[in-house]
Write a protein that holds these residues in place. Structure first.
Motif, mmCIF file in Angstrom:
data_model
loop_
_atom_site.group_PDB
_atom_site.id
_atom_site.type_symbol
_atom_site.label_atom_id
_atom_site.label_comp_id
_atom_site.label_asym_id
_atom_site.label_seq_id
_atom_site.Cartn_x
_atom_site.Cartn_y
_atom_site.Cartn_z
ATOM 1 N N SER A 215 38.814 39.467 28.579
ATOM 2 C CA SER A 215 39.975 40.337 28.744
ATOM 3 C C SER A 215 39.557 41.670 29.371
ATOM 4 C CB SER A 215 40.633 40.556 27.380
ATOM 5 O OG SER A 215 41.517 41.657 27.424
ATOM 6 N N LEU A 216 38.466 42.255 28.822
ATOM 7 C CA LEU A 216 38.017 43.568 29.330
ATOM 8 C C LEU A 216 37.649 43.506 30.812
ATOM 9 C CD1 LEU A 216 35.841 44.765 26.305
ATOM 10 C CD2 LEU A 216 37.900 45.899 27.191
ATOM 11 N N CYS A 217 37.094 42.383 31.250
ATOM 12 C CA CYS A 217 36.662 42.276 32.658
ATOM 13 C C CYS A 217 37.830 42.046 33.604
ATOM 14 C CB CYS A 217 35.618 41.173 32.815
ATOM 15 S SG CYS A 217 34.016 41.646 32.131
ATOM 16 N N VAL A 218 39.003 41.685 33.085
ATOM 17 C CA VAL A 218 40.179 41.476 33.950
ATOM 18 C C VAL A 218 41.349 42.321 33.439
ATOM 19 C CG1 VAL A 218 41.699 39.780 35.046
ATOM 20 C CG2 VAL A 218 39.343 39.142 34.505
ATOM 21 N N HIS A 219 41.216 43.650 33.588
ATOM 22 C CA HIS A 219 42.328 44.568 33.311
ATOM 23 C C HIS A 219 42.898 44.442 31.912
ATOM 24 C CE1 HIS A 219 42.418 45.729 37.519
ATOM 25 N NE2 HIS A 219 42.384 44.451 37.839
ATOM 26 N N GLY A 220 42.090 44.059 30.934
ATOM 27 C CA GLY A 220 42.618 43.962 29.569
ATOM 28 C C GLY A 220 43.718 42.941 29.438
ATOM 29 N N LYS A 221 43.554 41.816 30.156
ATOM 30 C CA LYS A 221 44.606 40.779 30.120
ATOM 31 C C LYS A 221 44.773 40.232 28.696
ATOM 32 C CE LYS A 221 41.595 36.849 31.127
ATOM 33 N NZ LYS A 221 41.183 35.821 32.045
ATOM 34 N N GLY A 222 45.966 39.815 28.371
ATOM 35 C CA GLY A 222 46.261 39.218 27.072
ATOM 36 C C GLY A 222 46.532 37.743 27.231
ATOM 37 N N PRO A 223 47.084 37.117 26.186
ATOM 38 C CA PRO A 223 47.387 35.688 26.287
ATOM 39 C C PRO A 223 48.373 35.413 27.424
ATOM 40 C CG PRO A 223 47.651 36.471 24.026
ATOM 41 C CD PRO A 223 47.441 37.680 24.880
ATOM 42 N N GLY A 224 49.164 36.398 27.787
ATOM 43 C CA GLY A 224 50.119 36.261 28.883
ATOM 44 C C GLY A 224 49.484 36.425 30.258
ATOM 45 N N GLY A 225 48.165 36.610 30.291
ATOM 46 C CA GLY A 225 47.473 36.698 31.572
ATOM 47 C C GLY A 225 47.383 38.111 32.091
ATOM 48 N N LYS A 226 47.125 38.197 33.373
ATOM 49 C CA LYS A 226 46.750 39.464 33.982
ATOM 50 C C LYS A 226 47.931 40.426 34.124
ATOM 51 C CE LYS A 226 45.483 40.025 38.792
ATOM 52 N NZ LYS A 226 44.712 39.589 39.904
ATOM 53 N N ARG A 231 45.224 45.855 26.651
ATOM 54 C CA ARG A 231 44.252 46.945 26.436
ATOM 55 C C ARG A 231 43.828 47.467 27.798
ATOM 56 N NH1 ARG A 231 41.722 42.253 24.834
ATOM 57 N NH2 ARG A 231 41.828 42.856 22.641
ATOM 58 N N VAL A 232 43.127 48.611 27.782
ATOM 59 C CA VAL A 232 42.578 49.133 29.032
ATOM 60 C C VAL A 232 41.292 48.384 29.330
ATOM 61 C CG1 VAL A 232 41.591 51.160 30.179
ATOM 62 C CG2 VAL A 232 43.613 51.398 28.728
ATOM 63 N N GLY A 233 41.208 47.826 30.529
ATOM 64 C CA GLY A 233 40.011 47.074 30.892
ATOM 65 C C GLY A 233 39.456 47.497 32.231
ATOM 66 N N MET A 234 38.725 46.592 32.833
ATOM 67 C CA MET A 234 38.083 46.854 34.120
ATOM 68 C C MET A 234 38.515 45.760 35.093
ATOM 69 S SD MET A 234 34.385 47.040 32.275
ATOM 70 C CE MET A 234 33.349 47.462 33.682
ATOM 71 N N ASN A 235 38.191 45.950 36.376
ATOM 72 C CA ASN A 235 38.319 44.844 37.314
ATOM 73 C C ASN A 235 36.900 44.472 37.697
ATOM 74 O OD1 ASN A 235 38.960 42.986 39.260
ATOM 75 N ND2 ASN A 235 39.315 44.522 40.835
ATOM 76 N N SER A 236 36.318 43.528 36.972
ATOM 77 C CA SER A 236 34.906 43.224 37.180
ATOM 78 C C SER A 236 34.703 41.724 37.157
ATOM 79 C CB SER A 236 34.067 43.909 36.098
ATOM 80 O OG SER A 236 32.702 43.753 36.406
ATOM 81 N N ARG A 237 34.641 41.139 38.340
ATOM 82 C CA ARG A 237 34.439 39.695 38.450
ATOM 83 C C ARG A 237 33.308 39.415 39.413
ATOM 84 N NH1 ARG A 237 40.706 39.314 38.736
ATOM 85 N NH2 ARG A 237 40.216 40.529 40.593
ATOM 86 N N LEU A 238 32.661 38.263 39.221
ATOM 87 C CA LEU A 238 31.676 37.786 40.191
ATOM 88 C C LEU A 238 32.437 37.025 41.268
ATOM 89 C CD1 LEU A 238 28.513 37.519 40.603
ATOM 90 C CD2 LEU A 238 28.772 35.215 39.699
ATOM 91 N N ASP A 239 32.099 37.243 42.530
ATOM 92 C CA ASP A 239 32.732 36.487 43.614
ATOM 93 C C ASP A 239 32.242 35.045 43.612
ATOM 94 O OD1 ASP A 239 33.984 38.789 44.524
ATOM 95 O OD2 ASP A 239 32.334 39.304 45.867
ATOM 96 N N ALA A 240 33.141 34.132 43.986
ATOM 97 C CA ALA A 240 32.764 32.715 44.044
ATOM 98 C C ALA A 240 31.590 32.491 45.005
ATOM 99 C CB ALA A 240 33.962 31.873 44.464
ATOM 100 N N ILE A 241 31.546 33.248 46.098
ATOM 101 C CA ILE A 241 30.427 33.092 47.052
ATOM 102 C C ILE A 241 29.098 33.422 46.372
ATOM 103 C CG2 ILE A 241 29.343 34.203 49.076
ATOM 104 C CD1 ILE A 241 31.923 33.966 50.564
ATOM 105 N N GLN A 242 29.101 34.424 45.513
ATOM 106 C CA GLN A 242 27.860 34.769 44.800
ATOM 107 C C GLN A 242 27.464 33.663 43.823
ATOM 108 O OE1 GLN A 242 26.200 36.942 46.084
ATOM 109 N NE2 GLN A 242 27.645 38.338 47.066
ATOM 110 N N ALA A 243 28.446 33.058 43.181
ATOM 111 C CA ALA A 243 28.138 31.940 42.276
ATOM 112 C C ALA A 243 27.555 30.782 43.073
ATOM 113 C CB ALA A 243 29.393 31.503 41.522
ATOM 114 N N ALA A 244 28.106 30.559 44.286
ATOM 115 C CA ALA A 244 27.615 29.479 45.148
ATOM 116 C C ALA A 244 26.161 29.724 45.549
ATOM 117 C CB ALA A 244 28.501 29.375 46.394
#
Ligand SMILES: *Cc1c(COP(=O)(O)O)cnc(C)c1O
Length: 375
Positions: A215-226, A231-244
């Protein structure tokens, strides 16, 4: 010659990396998707944790960890004095006070004895609440968790393992990334497991923490999603290209890179034993050798060695030129009563030589000869 030869690694893994990147481009799944899911599963299994949450970089991983533990104003966060600023920077930004501790003179890792003294000093003063300990496995060498964990338990502090430099290392049969309530790592290109840009990950065993961190890594999303933010969160995700990119690199790390890093370290160790202080890795521990760090006799000898290396065009670095307590950014932070003898000594004498799993023996012999000439 490269300090860390990322091009040689790319040449070795090119077919698989290119094909994975093309898959991401073909499917246009740039955020989330199958590569992220597979990577999180493989990283968790590798580290020996139930959950892995990937994020945008190692600093965000630590920030999310501090937020998940509710760390903020009035809290003390204890950390080793020899590390990269990112180990405590997010806690400081959240309003907490970083309290630095001296290091072990042999491993350069957080000293459990100094940690206990600093906790006592904070308690005696009564202004801050001791809350958490950040233990960076510095230069890839695991901390002494059998000494640190009892101190955390005694004072009721949460341990965060900063495994940014130690992914692949292990302490008494347990992989780095598995210590403490939360572990974090970084996929900055120069780390033992690096991507092609910025990336990071968080490791936990607890279901509730996994949910909270996601939740914290995606804008404090709740069960209802983004768009149902709770809550107050962050926008912190790994890009799919980096995972690849990371999937084949993780396989290489496991299959041979860690073994070759050890071979390279052993060759340096044999050449410099008795001449310089070589890295100490405790029994039943494996270092990931993020850096190969030597200590000169004193800073004057270090300067002579580095000048000679520069003249011969051999890359070298100083990790780290200053301990954390001496950084200008922390000038207003109270330092309590600790004297940072081992940290000051390490920073005055340390230097690092090229270290990566694609360092050829011949090149390494040239580095060794040049260092020995300077002595
Ligand atoms: C690199 C590093 C970080 C931060 O990682 P980024 O991905 O660069 O944000 C944190 N702690 C330590 C010890 C590091 O070496």
């Amino acid at each position: 010659m490269q300090f860390i030869d990322l091009q040689a690694q790319y040449r070795a893994l090119k077919t698989e990396i290119d094909s994975n990147i093309r898959d991401v481009l073909d499917t246009a799944q740039y955020i989330g998707g199958p590569f992220i899911r597979e990577l999180e599963e493989r990283l968790a299994a590798f580290a020996g944790r139930r959950y892995c949450i990937t994020c945008a970089n190692g600093t965000d991983a630590l920030q999310a960890a501090f937020m998940a533990l509710g760390i903020g104003a009035g809290d003390a966060v204890f950390c080793s004095d020899v590390t990269f600023v990112a180990s405590t920077e997010p806690a400081y930004m959240l309003g907490a006070t970083p309290v630095f501790c001296d290091i072990e003179p042999d491993t350069y890792n957080l000293s459990a004895a100094s940690l206990a003294r600093q906790i006592e000093a904070v308690l005696a003063e009564g202004r801050l609440t001791p809350k958490a300990v950040v233990a960076p496995d510095i230069f890839g060498n695991p901390c002494d968790y059998d000494a640190i964990l009892p101190v955390c338990e005694k004072y009721g502090l949460s341990l965060i393992e900063d495994a940014a430099q130690s992914f692949g290392a292990s302490y008494r049969g347990k992989r780095c990334g598995s210590f403490g309530v939360i572990s974090t790592t970084s996929f900055f290109p120069a780390k033992p497991l690096g991507c092609y840009g910025d990336g990071g990950a968080i490791f936990v065993d607890d279901d509730a923490l996994d949910g909270l961190l996601r939740s914290l890594c995606v804008h404090g999303k709740g069960p209802g999603g983004k768009y149902g933010n709770i809550r107050v969160g962050m926008n912190s995700r790994l890009d799919a290209i980096q995972a690849a990119v990371l999937l084949p690199k993780l396989r290489a790390l496991e299959e041979y890179e860690l073994r070759v890093r050890q071979t390279v370290a052993d060759r340096y160790g044999a050449a410099f034993a008795g001449r310089l202080v070589t890295p100490f890795v405790a029994e039943n521990c494996i270092s990931a050798y993020a850096q190969y760090v030597l200590l000169a006799e004193d800073s004057a000898q270090r300067a002579r060695i580095l000048a000679h290396l520069s003249e011969k065009q051999i890359p070298h670095m100083i990790y780290y030129p200053a301990p954390q307590h001496a950084l200008p950014v922390f000038r207003d932070v109270p330092q309590y009563r600790e004297d940072f003898r081992s940290a000051d000594d390490c920073c005055a004498r340390c230097f690092s030589l090229p270290m990566h799993p694609y360092l050829e023996e011949e090149t390494q012999e040239q580095i060794i000869r040049t260092v020995l000439e300077a002595l």
